[in-house]
Design a protein around this motif. Structure first.
Motif, PDB file in Angstrom:
ATOM      1  N   ARG A 122      20.892  -6.242   7.226  1.00 54.91           N
ATOM      2  CA  ARG A 122      20.133  -6.270   8.472  1.00 54.91           C
ATOM      3  C   ARG A 122      19.109  -5.133   8.521  1.00 54.91           C
ATOM      4  NH1 ARG A 122      24.871  -9.084  10.790  1.00 54.91           N
ATOM      5  NH2 ARG A 122      24.138 -10.261  12.599  1.00 54.91           N
ATOM      6  N   VAL A 123      18.146  -5.293   9.435  1.00 53.12           N
ATOM      7  CA  VAL A 123      17.110  -4.291   9.671  1.00 53.12           C
ATOM      8  C   VAL A 123      17.040  -4.008  11.162  1.00 53.12           C
ATOM      9  CG1 VAL A 123      14.655  -3.747   9.520  1.00 53.12           C
ATOM     10  CG2 VAL A 123      15.760  -5.013   7.672  1.00 53.12           C
ATOM     11  N   VAL A 124      17.041  -2.733  11.524  1.00 50.73           N
ATOM     12  CA  VAL A 124      16.762  -2.294  12.894  1.00 50.73           C
ATOM     13  C   VAL A 124      15.375  -1.670  12.881  1.00 50.73           C
ATOM     14  CG1 VAL A 124      17.472  -0.806  14.796  1.00 50.73           C
ATOM     15  CG2 VAL A 124      19.204  -1.903  13.353  1.00 50.73           C
ATOM     16  N   GLU A 125      14.525  -2.060  13.829  1.00 59.03           N
ATOM     17  CA  GLU A 125      13.118  -1.698  13.717  1.00 59.03           C
ATOM     18  C   GLU A 125      12.475  -1.478  15.080  1.00 59.03           C
ATOM     19  OE1 GLU A 125       9.707  -3.585  10.987  1.00 59.03           O
ATOM     20  OE2 GLU A 125      10.423  -4.972  12.531  1.00 59.03           O
ATOM     21  N   THR A 126      11.586  -0.499  15.141  1.00 55.00           N
ATOM     22  CA  THR A 126      10.662  -0.327  16.258  1.00 55.00           C
ATOM     23  C   THR A 126       9.248  -0.466  15.734  1.00 55.00           C
ATOM     24  OG1 THR A 126      11.986   1.041  17.755  1.00 55.00           O
ATOM     25  CG2 THR A 126       9.626   1.403  17.790  1.00 55.00           C
ATOM     26  N   THR A 127       8.422  -1.197  16.447  1.00 58.96           N
ATOM     27  CA  THR A 127       6.993  -1.280  16.145  1.00 58.96           C
ATOM     28  C   THR A 127       6.209  -1.032  17.433  1.00 58.96           C
ATOM     29  OG1 THR A 127       6.963  -3.670  16.518  1.00 58.96           O
ATOM     30  CG2 THR A 127       7.288  -2.924  14.254  1.00 58.96           C
ATOM     31  N   TYR A 153       3.989   8.019  13.996  1.00 59.13           N
ATOM     32  CA  TYR A 153       5.432   7.845  14.210  1.00 59.13           C
ATOM     33  C   TYR A 153       5.660   6.666  15.154  1.00 59.13           C
ATOM     34  CZ  TYR A 153       5.610  12.333  11.971  1.00 59.13           C
ATOM     35  OH  TYR A 153       5.467  13.338  11.062  1.00 59.13           O
ATOM     36  N   SER A 154       4.795   5.673  15.035  1.00 56.91           N
ATOM     37  CA  SER A 154       4.793   4.549  15.964  1.00 56.91           C
ATOM     38  C   SER A 154       5.570   3.337  15.461  1.00 56.91           C
ATOM     39  CB  SER A 154       3.359   4.124  16.271  1.00 56.91           C
ATOM     40  OG  SER A 154       2.708   3.670  15.100  1.00 56.91           O
ATOM     41  N   ALA A 155       6.058   3.375  14.229  1.00 57.82           N
ATOM     42  CA  ALA A 155       6.827   2.254  13.696  1.00 57.82           C
ATOM     43  C   ALA A 155       7.816   2.782  12.666  1.00 57.82           C
ATOM     44  CB  ALA A 155       5.913   1.212  13.060  1.00 57.82           C
ATOM     45  N   TRP A 156       9.090   2.416  12.823  1.00 59.17           N
ATOM     46  CA  TRP A 156      10.115   2.847  11.869  1.00 59.17           C
ATOM     47  C   TRP A 156      11.090   1.717  11.609  1.00 59.17           C
ATOM     48  CZ3 TRP A 156      14.931   2.272  13.881  1.00 59.17           C
ATOM     49  CH2 TRP A 156      15.093   2.426  15.270  1.00 59.17           C
ATOM     50  N   GLN A 157      11.784   1.802  10.471  1.00 59.79           N
ATOM     51  CA  GLN A 157      12.778   0.819  10.074  1.00 59.79           C
ATOM     52  C   GLN A 157      14.024   1.530   9.541  1.00 59.79           C
ATOM     53  OE1 GLN A 157      11.139  -1.704   7.057  1.00 59.79           O
ATOM     54  NE2 GLN A 157      10.255  -3.148   8.517  1.00 59.79           N
ATOM     55  N   VAL A 158      15.175   1.017   9.919  1.00 62.31           N
ATOM     56  CA  VAL A 158      16.429   1.406   9.281  1.00 62.31           C
ATOM     57  C   VAL A 158      17.020   0.155   8.669  1.00 62.31           C
ATOM     58  CG1 VAL A 158      18.789   2.227   9.653  1.00 62.31           C
ATOM     59  CG2 VAL A 158      16.880   3.367  10.796  1.00 62.31           C
ATOM     60  N   ALA A 160       2.013   6.535  19.149  1.00 70.35           N
ATOM     61  CA  ALA A 160       2.659   7.830  18.958  1.00 70.35           C
ATOM     62  C   ALA A 160       2.316   8.350  17.569  1.00 70.35           C
ATOM     63  CB  ALA A 160       4.166   7.690  19.118  1.00 70.35           C
ATOM     64  N   GLY A 161       1.832   9.570  17.493  1.00 64.19           N
ATOM     65  CA  GLY A 161       1.401  10.132  16.216  1.00 64.19           C
ATOM     66  C   GLY A 161       1.738  11.597  16.094  1.00 64.19           C
ATOM     67  N   PRO A 162       1.249  12.269  15.058  1.00 56.65           N
ATOM     68  CA  PRO A 162       1.630  13.656  14.792  1.00 56.65           C
ATOM     69  C   PRO A 162       1.316  14.626  15.921  1.00 56.65           C
ATOM     70  CG  PRO A 162       0.589  12.680  12.874  1.00 56.65           C
ATOM     71  CD  PRO A 162       0.427  11.688  13.973  1.00 56.65           C
ATOM     72  N   ALA A 163       0.356  14.299  16.780  1.00 53.25           N
ATOM     73  CA  ALA A 163       0.017  15.212  17.870  1.00 53.25           C
ATOM     74  C   ALA A 163       1.086  15.256  18.954  1.00 53.25           C
ATOM     75  CB  ALA A 163      -1.327  14.816  18.488  1.00 53.25           C
ATOM     76  N   ASP A 164       1.889  14.201  19.042  1.00 57.73           N
ATOM     77  CA  ASP A 164       2.848  14.141  20.141  1.00 57.73           C
ATOM     78  C   ASP A 164       4.221  13.625  19.720  1.00 57.73           C
ATOM     79  OD1 ASP A 164       2.197  11.258  19.951  1.00 57.73           O
ATOM     80  OD2 ASP A 164       0.391  11.867  21.017  1.00 57.73           O
ATOM     81  N   ALA A 165       4.480  13.540  18.415  1.00 53.19           N
ATOM     82  CA  ALA A 165       5.762  13.012  17.943  1.00 53.19           C
ATOM     83  C   ALA A 165       6.051  13.532  16.546  1.00 53.19           C
ATOM     84  CB  ALA A 165       5.737  11.487  17.943  1.00 53.19           C
TER      85      ALA A 165
END
Length: 341
Positions: free
Chosen positions: A282-287, A333-338, A302-307
């Motif tokens: 499985r994949v857990v994801e935010t986009t 830092y606006s999209a990540w996957q586990v 969300a990017g390096p200036a605020d995250a």
């Protein structure tokens, strides 16, 4: 690994959890413990994958239950853990097995608590007053351990924000919860719940990267009273349906927010956590994680200036008691996957 909780009691609590690693933590799960874990299925292929951040307000989320009434008795021990660690308590109290109707939970020091994802406003309030994102959801997923909780994805806007919006999986349910961190009564910090069922999917389910997902938004609606509102994006009406509202002072006292993967899970005989087995394949994801500028009304990624990423740049499988787990920032830092192999 470093703790995302910067208050000293929380650092102590997290450190205590880290020390519970078993020597067999890197071993693969025994075949007998494995169970089928079908991947999440898309809802429909033709629905919009990106919610419109400034879409109008719709009707309240149907099926929601306000307050503690929506919480199943067997889930209360996990809720107490979640509440205590967020609030910086190092010696949480837990309901008895008789009170919950389930087996007694493991001691906090014997259960792994891990997280990974985007830390929002690592330097405190950086001038934004809201977040929106698209989170994966997995309606059929149930955990194997009676004391295990998967909070993923889960998001809280920033310091002094009142609401944490959580995708929750347990042994018996898949739900969305709104945590009321501005409520001073510790017995009433769950503000609203709703089941992830066919009715929910019909209104809020979309498809991102071939996986079922839904849109969330947490926005400060009155700075003077510190009022915050959480909403879910209704893809059938293109509106933000109100889920929960709260005002007051954030009781976590944490000087940042987050959008992250998180679990509380007992270790199996192999040394790995049960959640590792449950998430196999499985994949857990935010986009589309965005923040809102109140001065301009604009939403931006969300990017390096605020995250930043926390607690570490990468996930060390041995730290997570899960040999096949990996985490990556698809778009810092606006999209990540586990992912769990």
């Amino acid at each position: 690994m470093a703790s995302p909780f910067r208050s000293s009691p929380l650092r102590a609590a997290a450190a205590a959890v880290v020390t519970c690693a078993l020597t067999a933590a890197g071993a693969l799960l025994a075949p007998a413990a494995a169970q089928a874990a079908p991947p999440s299925a898309p809802v429909t292929a033709d629905r919009p994958s990106t919610p419109q951040a400034n879409a109008p307000t719709g009707a309240p989320v149907s099926g929601r239950v306000l307050g503690e009434a929506g919480i199943r008795p067997q889930d209360r021990p996990g809720i107490q853990r979640f509440r205590d660690l967020r609030a910086g308590r190092t010696a949480p109290t837990r309901p008895s097995a008789a009170a919950t109707g389930s087996s007694a939970p493991a001691d906090l020091a014997d259960q792994a608590h891990r997280w990974w994802g985007t830390e929002l406003g690592p330097n405190g309030d950086t001038g934004y007053d809201g977040v929106t994102a698209t989170h994966t959801l997995d309606a059929p997923l149930r955990l194997s351990g009676p004391n295990d909780f998967l909070y993923a994805p889960t998001t809280k806007a920033r310091s002094n924000s009142c609401i944490e919006l959580v995708t929750v999986h347990t042994q018996t349910s898949a739900q969305v919860w709104a945590w009321d961190w501005c409520n001073t009564d510790p017995a009433q910090q769950v503000g609203a719940t709703v089941d992830i069922d066919s009715a929910f999917l019909q209104k809020y389910g979309t498809t991102v990267n071939g996986r079922s997902a839904y849109g969330v938004r947490i926005l400060q609606t009155d700075a003077g009273t510190n009022t915050w509102s959480a909403s879910l994006y209704n893809v059938t009406t293109a509106t933000w349906d109100p889920f929960f509202t709260s005002q007051g002072t954030d009781q976590t006292t944490l000087a940042y927010g987050w959008d992250m993967f998180e679990y509380y899970s007992d270790q199996t005989g192999s040394g790995n956590v049960g959640v590792c087995q449950d998430l196999s394949g499985r994949v857990v994801e935010t986009t589309g994680l965005k923040i809102h500028n109140p001065a301009t009304g604009a939403w931006s990624d969300a990017g390096p200036a605020d995250a930043t990423v926390f607690p570490d740049a990468t996930m060390n499988p041995s730290d997570y008691f899960c040999p096949g787990i990996t985490g990556r920032m698809a778009s810092p830092y606006s999209a990540w996957q586990v992912t769990v192999r």
